[in-house]
Scaffold this active site. Sequence first.
Site, PDB file in Angstrom:
ATOM      1  N   CYS A 110       0.805  -1.222   0.000  1.00 11.45           N
ATOM      2  CA  CYS A 110       0.000   0.000   0.000  1.00 11.45           C
ATOM      3  C   CYS A 110       0.838   1.273   0.000  1.00 11.45           C
ATOM      4  O   CYS A 110       2.044   1.252   0.133  1.00 11.45           O
ATOM      5  CB  CYS A 110      -1.050  -0.030   1.095  1.00 11.45           C
ATOM      6  SG  CYS A 110      -2.222  -1.397   0.836  1.00 11.45           S
ATOM      7  N   ASP A 111       0.127   2.402  -0.088  1.00  9.64           N
ATOM      8  CA  ASP A 111       0.684   3.626  -0.662  1.00  9.64           C
ATOM      9  C   ASP A 111       1.895   4.216   0.051  1.00  9.64           C
ATOM     10  O   ASP A 111       2.898   4.526  -0.573  1.00  9.64           O
ATOM     11  CB  ASP A 111      -0.409   4.687  -0.745  1.00  9.64           C
ATOM     12  CG  ASP A 111      -1.529   4.295  -1.687  1.00  9.64           C
ATOM     13  OD1 ASP A 111      -1.632   3.104  -2.024  1.00  9.64           O
ATOM     14  OD2 ASP A 111      -2.320   5.165  -2.070  1.00  9.64           O
ATOM     15  N   CYS A 168      -4.860  -2.272  -4.306  1.00  9.96           N
ATOM     16  CA  CYS A 168      -5.907  -2.032  -5.309  1.00  9.96           C
ATOM     17  C   CYS A 168      -5.411  -2.318  -6.725  1.00  9.96           C
ATOM     18  O   CYS A 168      -4.262  -2.057  -7.062  1.00  9.96           O
ATOM     19  CB  CYS A 168      -6.430  -0.611  -5.178  1.00  9.96           C
ATOM     20  SG  CYS A 168      -7.258  -0.327  -3.594  1.00  9.96           S
ATOM     21  N   GLU A 207      -5.035  13.369  -0.253  1.00 11.22           N
ATOM     22  CA  GLU A 207      -5.403  13.041  -1.625  1.00 11.22           C
ATOM     23  C   GLU A 207      -6.811  13.543  -1.909  1.00 11.22           C
ATOM     24  O   GLU A 207      -7.684  13.492  -1.047  1.00 11.22           O
ATOM     25  CB  GLU A 207      -5.351  11.524  -1.847  1.00 11.22           C
ATOM     26  CG  GLU A 207      -3.955  10.959  -1.803  1.00 11.22           C
ATOM     27  CD  GLU A 207      -3.913   9.471  -2.071  1.00 11.22           C
ATOM     28  OE1 GLU A 207      -2.807   8.958  -2.270  1.00 11.22           O
ATOM     29  OE2 GLU A 207      -4.977   8.814  -2.073  1.00 11.22           O
ATOM     30  N   SER A 241      -4.771  10.489  -5.501  1.00  7.18           N
ATOM     31  CA  SER A 241      -4.642   9.041  -5.502  1.00  7.18           C
ATOM     32  C   SER A 241      -4.021   8.606  -6.814  1.00  7.18           C
ATOM     33  O   SER A 241      -4.198   9.252  -7.850  1.00  7.18           O
ATOM     34  CB  SER A 241      -6.022   8.406  -5.346  1.00  7.18           C
ATOM     35  OG  SER A 241      -6.009   7.057  -5.751  1.00  7.18           O
TER      36      SER A 241
END
Length: 553
Positions: free
Chosen positions: A119-120, A191, A444, A470
């Site tokens: 994840c980010d 994602c 974001e 995002s």
Amino acid sequence: MRSDIIKEGPERAPNRSLLKATGVTDSEMKKPFIAVVNSWNDIIPGHMHLNKLAEAVKAGIRNAGGVPFEFHTVGVCDGIAMGHEGMKYSLPSREIIEDTIELMVKAHQFDGMVLIPSCDKIVPGHLMAAGRLDIPAIVVTGGPMLPGYVDDNYRDLISVSEGVGAYSAGKISETEFKRLENLSCAGAGSCAGMFTANTMACMTEALGLSLPGCATAHAVDAKKILIAKESGERIVELVKENLTPRKIVTQKSFENAIMVDMAVGGSTNTTLHLPALAHEFGLGLPLEAFDELSRKTPHLISLRPGGPNFILHFDRAGGVEAVMQRLASKLHLDQLTVNGKTIGENLDELEIVNPKLNAEIITTLENPIHAEGGIAVLKGSLAPDGSVVKQAAVDPKMHVYTGPAKVYDCEEDAMKSILAGDVKPGDIVVIRYEGPKGGPGMREMLAATAALGGRGLLESVALVTDGRFSGGTRGPCIGHVSPEASDGGPIALVKDGDLIEINIPERALNLKISEEELKQRKASFVPPKTEITGYLARYQRAVHSANTGGIVD
């Protein structure tokens, strides 16, 4: 070994006694101690399976003669934190993650570490720790989520986000909306498109810090378990070889990574994370480097959110190495990777198992999707220090555009206005005081951009912000405007109705008012007061501008 400092000699008997309380034997005291740095938790789909990857890593470490010790870092899900106060904590968590890894590794004097992020902000946080600590390290990124399948189409989280706008505009029924919610996110993994998490996983592989194939091997794929076990075995060899991240990652490695970023149409968040990572490696990576390499590197694969393909298709087509193979004439092939081989040597061994798909979705340098890379850096009177846009995901008719500003001082106000139908075709939405200091935390703007997309406005409305986006954002959305509003940047001086000029080919972002008018507004500018406490208050004092990577000193 580094770990001898906690386990060798009579004076370390208390240390050994505590280690034996955890089950470490005398024979194991003679082996390398390996940190298994896991960001597992059970609130994030991208992290919910990492405990299983950690077990595979630990098995590999034991197979190779090392002793694994697992500890955990925090992890924020940008999707769950999206659209509310929680998003202020996402980017700041990057440095918290890095710092906690430093604390644990330095305090316990590990010989090497296997990093298991997903994840980010978690992936860059782990990478930054690898650069700062410079002990043997290898990264096992958690892997993408499979796409959902709804109404005869593959779907992902952005399908749901844009569904909010579509539902509010009456374009889909409540039943259709609920189907998107229920079926778009298919389970474990980050994602399913080329959003920030998967972009950063690709950057990790391109930099040489994970094994070939790791970035796109899916969370539920047996390949991921095998890569995790092989990474556990490899870290023990890295310790013996004393091959550390700074011996692998160089300025040329960052150039390679940016070229891959441009070719895959990666997230604009790389313009925050790669400079911050370079900083920890003792290197410089100015924002302008992204634009310079984008002009030289074509966009080769059309992935979500800017195209139809998901990471599933990318993986089956050969993944990161398949793109690097296309880019081989541009890359620095002599750069070392964590498996001990150079990029060129790894590419020589690459087997494309699905050649038809590879040829269909990964284009060539001679016949690319776009002649330039995915990201462009814009400057001008509205962004003297720069701003970024994912040009590969912008409708061509919006590449050159001038329109009147609709100004909002936070994302929530903009979101209400969009859903109420107040934003019309031709408008340029300006969202400010969302920068690293102004938020604080540089949220974001996915809720706002997805609402515009769901209402069918991303071919006629642009969005400009000192916040960020995002990796799932598409359309004429320009972020990271620097200087930010909180620092008195020109974006703080924009008024409703001011004309804003966007010219992506010319790399321009201008506020179309006179210099005299701009000076008058600047003279009367008073930044709004913020009442921030806790970690965000410390972050606000220490964070630097977005054009530097939002680093914290």
